[in-house]
Design an enzyme around this catalytic site. Structure first.
Site, PDB file in Angstrom:
ATOM      1  N   ILE A 180      11.120  51.047  65.218  1.00  0.00           N
ATOM      2  CA  ILE A 180      12.054  50.137  64.557  1.00  0.00           C
ATOM      3  C   ILE A 180      11.579  48.687  64.656  1.00  0.00           C
ATOM      4  O   ILE A 180      11.574  47.945  63.665  1.00  0.00           O
ATOM      5  CB  ILE A 180      13.476  50.296  65.163  1.00  0.00           C
ATOM      6  CG1 ILE A 180      13.999  51.713  64.879  1.00  0.00           C
ATOM      7  CG2 ILE A 180      14.436  49.251  64.606  1.00  0.00           C
ATOM      8  CD1 ILE A 180      15.257  52.104  65.635  1.00  0.00           C
ATOM      9  N   SER A 259      20.209  47.817  69.067  1.00  0.00           N
ATOM     10  CA  SER A 259      19.594  48.886  69.856  1.00  0.00           C
ATOM     11  C   SER A 259      20.623  49.634  70.721  1.00  0.00           C
ATOM     12  O   SER A 259      21.062  50.712  70.339  1.00  0.00           O
ATOM     13  CB  SER A 259      18.455  48.317  70.695  1.00  0.00           C
ATOM     14  OG  SER A 259      17.581  49.355  71.042  1.00  0.00           O
ATOM     15  N   ARG A 260      21.006  49.071  71.853  1.00  0.00           N
ATOM     16  CA  ARG A 260      22.059  49.655  72.683  1.00  0.00           C
ATOM     17  C   ARG A 260      22.814  48.516  73.354  1.00  0.00           C
ATOM     18  O   ARG A 260      22.200  47.542  73.813  1.00  0.00           O
ATOM     19  CB  ARG A 260      21.503  50.592  73.765  1.00  0.00           C
ATOM     20  CG  ARG A 260      21.102  51.974  73.282  1.00  0.00           C
ATOM     21  CD  ARG A 260      22.294  52.832  72.844  1.00  0.00           C
ATOM     22  NE  ARG A 260      21.870  54.159  72.421  1.00  0.00           N
ATOM     23  CZ  ARG A 260      21.573  54.495  71.165  1.00  0.00           C
ATOM     24  NH1 ARG A 260      21.671  53.599  70.197  1.00  0.00           N
ATOM     25  NH2 ARG A 260      21.214  55.731  70.860  1.00  0.00           N
ATOM     26  N   GLU A 289      31.293  50.135  73.942  1.00  0.00           N
ATOM     27  CA  GLU A 289      31.733  50.577  72.609  1.00  0.00           C
ATOM     28  C   GLU A 289      32.384  51.956  72.637  1.00  0.00           C
ATOM     29  O   GLU A 289      33.159  52.305  71.742  1.00  0.00           O
ATOM     30  CB  GLU A 289      30.551  50.590  71.631  1.00  0.00           C
ATOM     31  CG  GLU A 289      29.481  51.631  71.935  1.00  0.00           C
ATOM     32  CD  GLU A 289      28.325  51.605  70.952  1.00  0.00           C
ATOM     33  OE1 GLU A 289      27.746  50.532  70.719  1.00  0.00           O
ATOM     34  OE2 GLU A 289      27.990  52.682  70.416  1.00  0.00           O
ATOM     35  N   HIS A 321      28.198  50.159  65.161  1.00  0.00           N
ATOM     36  CA  HIS A 321      27.083  51.114  65.358  1.00  0.00           C
ATOM     37  C   HIS A 321      26.766  51.866  64.060  1.00  0.00           C
ATOM     38  O   HIS A 321      26.783  53.100  64.012  1.00  0.00           O
ATOM     39  CB  HIS A 321      27.417  52.109  66.484  1.00  0.00           C
ATOM     40  CG  HIS A 321      26.198  52.632  67.179  1.00  0.00           C
ATOM     41  ND1 HIS A 321      26.084  52.757  68.534  1.00  0.00           N
ATOM     42  CD2 HIS A 321      24.996  53.041  66.685  1.00  0.00           C
ATOM     43  CE1 HIS A 321      24.895  53.240  68.851  1.00  0.00           C
ATOM     44  NE2 HIS A 321      24.212  53.419  67.732  1.00  0.00           N
ATOM     45  N   GLN A 322      26.499  51.093  63.020  1.00  0.00           N
ATOM     46  CA  GLN A 322      26.263  51.705  61.709  1.00  0.00           C
ATOM     47  C   GLN A 322      24.845  51.494  61.194  1.00  0.00           C
ATOM     48  O   GLN A 322      24.549  51.808  60.043  1.00  0.00           O
ATOM     49  CB  GLN A 322      27.261  51.153  60.680  1.00  0.00           C
ATOM     50  CG  GLN A 322      27.030  49.673  60.321  1.00  0.00           C
ATOM     51  CD  GLN A 322      27.879  49.216  59.147  1.00  0.00           C
ATOM     52  OE1 GLN A 322      29.063  48.996  59.314  1.00  0.00           O
ATOM     53  NE2 GLN A 322      27.292  49.060  57.979  1.00  0.00           N
ATOM     54  N   ALA A 323      23.958  50.969  62.055  1.00  0.00           N
ATOM     55  CA  ALA A 323      22.604  50.675  61.567  1.00  0.00           C
ATOM     56  C   ALA A 323      21.913  51.923  61.021  1.00  0.00           C
ATOM     57  O   ALA A 323      21.099  51.849  60.105  1.00  0.00           O
ATOM     58  CB  ALA A 323      21.768  50.049  62.688  1.00  0.00           C
ATOM     59  N   PHE A 324      22.268  53.085  61.577  1.00  0.00           N
ATOM     60  CA  PHE A 324      21.615  54.338  61.142  1.00  0.00           C
ATOM     61  C   PHE A 324      22.179  54.860  59.827  1.00  0.00           C
ATOM     62  O   PHE A 324      21.640  55.802  59.254  1.00  0.00           O
ATOM     63  CB  PHE A 324      21.826  55.425  62.214  1.00  0.00           C
ATOM     64  CG  PHE A 324      23.242  55.941  62.233  1.00  0.00           C
ATOM     65  CD1 PHE A 324      24.246  55.216  62.839  1.00  0.00           C
ATOM     66  CD2 PHE A 324      23.578  57.127  61.597  1.00  0.00           C
ATOM     67  CE1 PHE A 324      25.566  55.657  62.829  1.00  0.00           C
ATOM     68  CE2 PHE A 324      24.889  57.592  61.581  1.00  0.00           C
ATOM     69  CZ  PHE A 324      25.885  56.848  62.207  1.00  0.00           C
TER      70      PHE A 324
HETATM   71  P1  NAD Z   1      10.649  53.804  70.028  1.00  0.00           P
HETATM   72  O1  NAD Z   1      10.627  54.792  71.125  1.00  0.00           O
HETATM   73  O2  NAD Z   1       9.796  54.019  68.830  1.00  0.00           O
HETATM   74  O3  NAD Z   1      10.298  52.346  70.585  1.00  0.00           O
HETATM   75  C1  NAD Z   1      10.780  51.861  71.803  1.00  0.00           C
HETATM   76  C2  NAD Z   1       9.846  50.773  72.300  1.00  0.00           C
HETATM   77  O4  NAD Z   1      10.348  50.350  73.561  1.00  0.00           O
HETATM   78  C3  NAD Z   1       8.402  51.259  72.524  1.00  0.00           C
HETATM   79  O5  NAD Z   1       7.493  50.383  71.909  1.00  0.00           O
HETATM   80  C4  NAD Z   1       8.228  51.250  74.016  1.00  0.00           C
HETATM   81  O6  NAD Z   1       6.929  50.841  74.410  1.00  0.00           O
HETATM   82  C5  NAD Z   1       9.262  50.258  74.465  1.00  0.00           C
HETATM   83  N1  NAD Z   1       9.652  50.564  75.838  1.00  0.00           N
HETATM   84  C6  NAD Z   1       9.523  51.731  76.485  1.00  0.00           C
HETATM   85  N2  NAD Z   1       9.926  51.615  77.771  1.00  0.00           N
HETATM   86  C7  NAD Z   1      10.294  50.354  77.918  1.00  0.00           C
HETATM   87  C8  NAD Z   1      10.781  49.619  79.017  1.00  0.00           C
HETATM   88  N3  NAD Z   1      10.970  50.178  80.206  1.00  0.00           N
HETATM   89  N4  NAD Z   1      11.066  48.324  78.833  1.00  0.00           N
HETATM   90  C9  NAD Z   1      10.904  47.763  77.631  1.00  0.00           C
HETATM   91  N5  NAD Z   1      10.422  48.415  76.544  1.00  0.00           N
HETATM   92  C10 NAD Z   1      10.140  49.696  76.694  1.00  0.00           C
HETATM   93  O7  NAD Z   1      12.181  53.672  69.621  1.00  0.00           O
HETATM   94  P2  NAD Z   1      12.780  53.159  68.231  1.00  0.00           P
HETATM   95  O8  NAD Z   1      12.879  54.305  67.291  1.00  0.00           O
HETATM   96  O9  NAD Z   1      12.099  51.928  67.814  1.00  0.00           O
HETATM   97  O10 NAD Z   1      14.278  52.848  68.687  1.00  0.00           O
HETATM   98  C11 NAD Z   1      14.577  51.812  69.606  1.00  0.00           C
HETATM   99  C12 NAD Z   1      16.029  51.954  70.023  1.00  0.00           C
HETATM  100  O11 NAD Z   1      16.878  51.679  68.908  1.00  0.00           O
HETATM  101  C13 NAD Z   1      16.463  53.358  70.439  1.00  0.00           C
HETATM  102  O12 NAD Z   1      16.132  53.617  71.801  1.00  0.00           O
HETATM  103  C14 NAD Z   1      17.957  53.334  70.242  1.00  0.00           C
HETATM  104  O13 NAD Z   1      18.590  52.912  71.445  1.00  0.00           O
HETATM  105  C15 NAD Z   1      18.147  52.260  69.170  1.00  0.00           C
HETATM  106  N6  NAD Z   1      18.699  52.814  67.919  1.00  0.00           N
HETATM  107  C16 NAD Z   1      19.850  52.304  67.421  1.00  0.00           C
HETATM  108  C17 NAD Z   1      20.395  52.827  66.246  1.00  0.00           C
HETATM  109  C18 NAD Z   1      21.657  52.297  65.648  1.00  0.00           C
HETATM  110  O14 NAD Z   1      22.251  52.940  64.759  1.00  0.00           O
HETATM  111  N7  NAD Z   1      22.134  51.125  66.032  1.00  0.00           N
HETATM  112  C19 NAD Z   1      19.747  53.875  65.594  1.00  0.00           C
HETATM  113  C20 NAD Z   1      18.544  54.360  66.130  1.00  0.00           C
HETATM  114  C21 NAD Z   1      18.017  53.821  67.296  1.00  0.00           C
END
Ligand code: NAD
Length: 362
Positions: A180, A259-260, A289, A321-324
């Site tokens: 992302i 993200s979270r 949330e 939480h609607q980004a997805f």
């Molecule tokens: P991803 O696994 O592709 O990328 C995560 C990145 O975080 C990686 O580059 C990794 O190196 C890094 N990382 C790993 N461990 C870490 C640490 N200890 N400290 C800091 N960085 C670290 O994940 P993604 O697909 O890019 O998704 C990221 C996050 O987005 C998900 O974990 C999820 O929580 C969130 N998300 C939110 C929604 C939403 O609807 N709002 C939807 C999907 C995902």
């Protein structure tokens, strides 16, 4: 008696009631399900011959009885899958947990492994959906789109208080450059922004090709006009944005979190909004949330004072939480989730990269 260290490794014989139970168990309960889940998962399940029972309740210790006679559960981001719930699921005979999301911070994977429960997720349904929502939030925040629209609907056509700034030439800092974060970076480059990044596992080849640069986290904080968070929630990333880190941020920064929620210390954020150090915030996720997002609370008294306070700021935008939530993402979530359920029932391995083990993806 065959033993391995202190473990008794005699094959366990199932009791008659257990055998009877396993013979009658079928299908999956889809917890915390909404109309869009029914629309995307339902038809695919039917054609794959997978039985689904949709339930609007979130999975928790209190709702465990709803699992009855199902071989698996399908859960989402705010369902509770800690040790007690996993033990309850195991007792009810559940053998599979299909997470219909990427994040799995709410699942005790060790407990699931101990009880021989297969856990799968959808690792990448549409990173575009999430990255594009982050950009949409920043645009709405910066150009005051929500306030402007409400004003015009009230027949107030004045522009005072609606001044934004050009994105072009500004610096955006990405915390996390996974699937992302990278797409967000590429979109921000399209605006003509300088994109600086931090990630414990940097992808230098991507950064070079995309024209982005990795910098230490402190430098990212000092130099960014906008900070957008894209790391998963882990013990190491909990409150990665806190009072101390905010104090190092450039005054007037905008913060975006899709993200979270628990990546940000909300109390510290509110303080920084009050004193103006943070000039604006856009959140798709919130620390507490669970039980609020995805539900209609319009007729209730808001008991969460931090959320209530956040909602009073004119420079805060919150989505639930609607980004997805795009058709493309929902279709992909349904495809992977149903295929993994079908494979489970057919005794096959799950799709590659979707299986979760005690320490994460396996
Ligand atoms: P991803 O696994 O592709 O990328 C995560 C990145 O975080 C990686 O580059 C990794 O190196 C890094 N990382 C790993 N461990 C870490 C640490 N200890 N400290 C800091 N960085 C670290 O994940 P993604 O697909 O890019 O998704 C990221 C996050 O987005 C998900 O974990 C999820 O929580 C969130 N998300 C939110 C929604 C939403 O609807 N709002 C939807 C999907 C995902």
């Amino acid at each position: 008696m065959p033993t391995l260290g202190n473990f008794d490794v005699r094959p366990r014989r199932a009791s008659l009631p257990q055998i009877r139970q396993s013979l009658t168990m079928t299908g999956f309960v889809v917890f915390d399900s909404k109309s869009y889940d029914r629309n995307s998962l339902g038809p695919l399940a039917e054609s794959a011959g997978v039985t689904l029972r949709f339930d609007e309740h979130r999975l928790s210790e209190n709702t465990l009885p709803l699992v009855r006679k199902s071989v698996g559960v399908c859960a989402f981001v705010n369902d509770q899958l800690g040790r007690e719930v996993i033990e309850g699921l195991a007792e009810a005979g559940v053998k599979m947990i299909a997470m219909r999301c990427a994040g799995f911070n709410n699942v005790d994977l060790e407990a699931a492994a101990e009880h021989n429960i297969r856990v799968t997720r959808v690792p990448a349904y549409s990173p575009y959906a999430v990255a594009e929502h982050a950009v949409a939030l920043l645009m709405a925040l910066n150009r005051k789109v929500i306030r402007a629209n409400s004003r015009v609907r009230d027949m107030n056509f004045t522009l005072d208080g609606l001044v934004g700034w050009d994105m072009n030439g500004k610096t955006v800092g990405l915390i996390g450059t996974g699937k992302i974060g990278k797409i967000a970076g590429q979109i921000f480059k399209g605006f003509g922004m300088r994109v600086i990044c931090w990630d414990p596992y940097p992808d230098h080849a991507w950064a070079e090709a995309a024209g982005c640069e990795y910098v230490p986290l402190e430098e990212l904080g000092r130099e960014s006009d906008v900070i957008s968070i894209h790391v998963p929630l882990l013990p190491e990333t909990h409150h990665i944005i806190n009072a101390m880190s905010i104090a190092e941020f450039k005054r007037g920064v905008y913060l975006i979190n899709v993200s979270r929620g628990a990546l940000v210390d909300t109390k510290a954020l509110i303080k920084a909004l009050k004193n103006g150090h943070v000039a604006g915030v856009a959140l798709d996720v919130y620390e507490e949330e669970e039980g609020k997002f995805f539900e209609d609370h319009s007729g209730h008294i808001m008991q969460d004072d931090k959320l209530a306070r956040l909602l009073t700021f004119p420079n805060v935008i919150i989505t639930s939480h609607q980004a997805f939530l795009t058709e493309d993402a929902l279709n992909e979530i349904a495809r992977v989730t149903i295929e993994n359920m079908r494979r489970f029932e057919a005794g096959e391995e799950p799709l590659p990269d979707t299986l979760l083990g005690p320490s994460g993806p396996v």
